[in-house]
Design an enzyme around this catalytic site. Structure first.
Site, PDB file in Angstrom:
ATOM      1  N   ALA A 214       0.842  -1.203   0.000  1.00  0.00           N
ATOM      2  CA  ALA A 214       0.000   0.000   0.000  1.00  0.00           C
ATOM      3  C   ALA A 214       0.875   1.251   0.000  1.00  0.00           C
ATOM      4  O   ALA A 214       0.611   2.211  -0.730  1.00  0.00           O
ATOM      5  CB  ALA A 214      -0.927   0.000   1.210  1.00  0.00           C
ATOM      6  N   ASP A 215       1.927   1.239   0.796  1.00  0.00           N
ATOM      7  CA  ASP A 215       2.868   2.359   0.822  1.00  0.00           C
ATOM      8  C   ASP A 215       3.635   2.476  -0.492  1.00  0.00           C
ATOM      9  O   ASP A 215       3.711   3.550  -1.103  1.00  0.00           O
ATOM     10  CB  ASP A 215       3.874   2.183   1.961  1.00  0.00           C
ATOM     11  CG  ASP A 215       3.343   2.709   3.288  1.00  0.00           C
ATOM     12  OD1 ASP A 215       2.693   3.762   3.296  1.00  0.00           O
ATOM     13  OD2 ASP A 215       3.595   2.057   4.311  1.00  0.00           O
ATOM     14  N   ILE A 216       4.254   1.373  -0.895  1.00  0.00           N
ATOM     15  CA  ILE A 216       5.101   1.413  -2.089  1.00  0.00           C
ATOM     16  C   ILE A 216       4.261   1.720  -3.326  1.00  0.00           C
ATOM     17  O   ILE A 216       4.669   2.501  -4.197  1.00  0.00           O
ATOM     18  CB  ILE A 216       5.872   0.092  -2.247  1.00  0.00           C
ATOM     19  CG1 ILE A 216       6.877  -0.062  -1.098  1.00  0.00           C
ATOM     20  CG2 ILE A 216       6.584   0.027  -3.590  1.00  0.00           C
ATOM     21  CD1 ILE A 216       7.528  -1.418  -1.017  1.00  0.00           C
TER      22      ILE A 216
ATOM     23  N   GLY B  38       3.528   5.342  -3.421  1.00  0.00           N
ATOM     24  CA  GLY B  38       4.719   6.074  -3.839  1.00  0.00           C
ATOM     25  C   GLY B  38       4.939   6.017  -5.335  1.00  0.00           C
ATOM     26  O   GLY B  38       5.306   7.015  -5.972  1.00  0.00           O
TER      27      GLY B  38
END
Length: 396
Positions: free
Chosen positions: A167-169, A172
């Site tokens: 979810a973060d990557i 990004g």
């Protein structure tokens, strides 16, 4: 020359989504100035163990090709410094909870007054609008809310998160794409900048693609299938005699023909229950256990060798020790080394995009906290004594 040479990025992000975005920009030449809180810096500087010397392995993994400037953005003097930096910046990236940048007097509407061409990207869990906009968000929470955990894990088992912070990557990566799209638009519109509102939830929902398509088609929420594929059989992991696992991807009936040939089971090819993919999906519960039992006769690598010999997609399930000794990974320079000012030589993952004319590179190691304070502030016209006064006053 690198493709983003001359692009100046002010990076007010921490943890992973924002830093991964600015890592991508920095790898390809952007001058990324990482703004951090004096004394503490990015939260991930303390995320460990493991540590390498005084630095967390987590922080080192996503903060190369950046310069570090410490600014206490609650301080008016620090806000003035930031506005000076922003006056000729191309990009501002921040991942505070919506509204925080406004309280610092550094939101998009303020920045565009000093720089109408700025591309201002805000990354948050739920976006700047909607009933959830002020909720805190971390990767695991977002994997659950977005549906990813509902389709990850074994059939009948507990929901599982993906082994990296997708979810973060993912957010990004979407942010880096959005920034480049906005810069391209700016180049063709007389320098007009814009604000980007990027939500981790939106990013993950967009990734649902064919799983969402199955739901739209049937009205039934897709279920967890472990390492299997919902509409292709066999397309999953199997275990060999040696206890190691390998993947097989029979993505067409033509590959099924070759698969049966490669494992010397033409009787399966002639069985009407397995004649085409639709039949194999309908008889998944009998075919998969049959194949698993059969594969226990030989080691995983032997099966992979035989299947690759007939051009069936197959491969081992590697751990990271296997990955970073793999000859293809090494050849593609996906394991690199660089020199750090206090740690000596450190290892880094390589650059996945290979440009023929403007390759990226590892030019700056992950910065020490505030390492570039003097360098950046003097370039803005501050004297050495003014910088020292800022240190004494807790501005930087």
């Amino acid at each position: 020359m690198k493709p983003l040479d001359g692009i100046k990025v002010l990076d007010l992000t921490r943890a992973l989504a924002g830093p991964f975005c600015t890592l991508m920009l920095g790898d390809y030449g952007a001058d990324v100035i990482k703004i951090e809180m004096p004394g503490s810096g990015d939260d991930t500087r303390k995320w460990g163990p493991p540590f390498i010397g005084e630095e967390s392995a987590y922080f080192l993994s996503v903060n190369r090709n950046k310069r570090s400037l410490t600014l206490n953005l609650r301080d008016e003097k620090a806000q003035q410094v930031f506005l000076k930096l922003a006056a000729d910046a191309d990009v501002v990236v921040e991942n505070f909870t919506p509204g925080v940048m406004g309280r610092f007097n550094l939101d998009y509407d303020t920045i565009k007054q000093v720089n109408p061409g700025v591309v201002y990207c805000s990354i948050s869990g739920f976006g700047a609008t909607g009933p959830y906009q002020s909720r805190p968000a971390y990767d695991q929470i977002m994997q659950g809310i977005s549906g990813i955990m509902s389709i990850t894990g074994d059939l009948g088992g507990d929901p599982q998160k993906v082994g990296i912070a997708v979810a973060d990557i993912g957010a990004g990566m979407w942010a880096a794409f959005a920034i480049m799209t906005a810069l391209f638009h700016r180049a063709g519109s007389d320098g007009k900048g814009q604000n980007i509102d990027l939500s981790m939830l939106d990013s993950q929902v967009a990734w649902m693609t064919y799983q969402a398509g199955y739901y739209f088609a049937t009205g039934q929420a897709p279920q967890r299938l472990g390492a299997a594929h919902p509409t292709l059989v066999p397309y999953q992991a199997f275990m060999g005699k040696d206890g190691k696992y390998f993947n097989v991807a029979v993505g067409s009936d033509r590959l099924w023909d070759r698969f049966c040939q490669g494992i010397d089971r033409m009787d399966l090819h002639e069985n009407p229950n397995y004649i085409d993919n639709g039949a194999r999906v309908n008889h998944r519960s009998e075919l998969v256990p049959l194949l698993q039992e059969f594969f226990l006769a030989r080691d995983a690598d032997d099966w992979v060798t035989d299947l690759q010999a007939v051009s069936v997609p197959a491969g081992p399930i590697n751990d990271l020790a296997d990955v970073f000794s793999d000859p293809q990974v090494i050849h593609r320079e996906m394991l690199l080394e660089m020199t750090h000012p206090t740690l000596g030589v450190i290892k880094q993952t390589g650059l996945p995009i290979k440009f023929s004319e403007t390759p990226g590179g590892l030019d700056k190691p992950p910065p020490l906290l505030g390492e570039h304070n003097g360098e950046i502030l003097t370039s803005l016209g501050y004297s050495t004594s003014e910088v020292e006064n800022m240190v004494a006053a807790g501005v930087i």
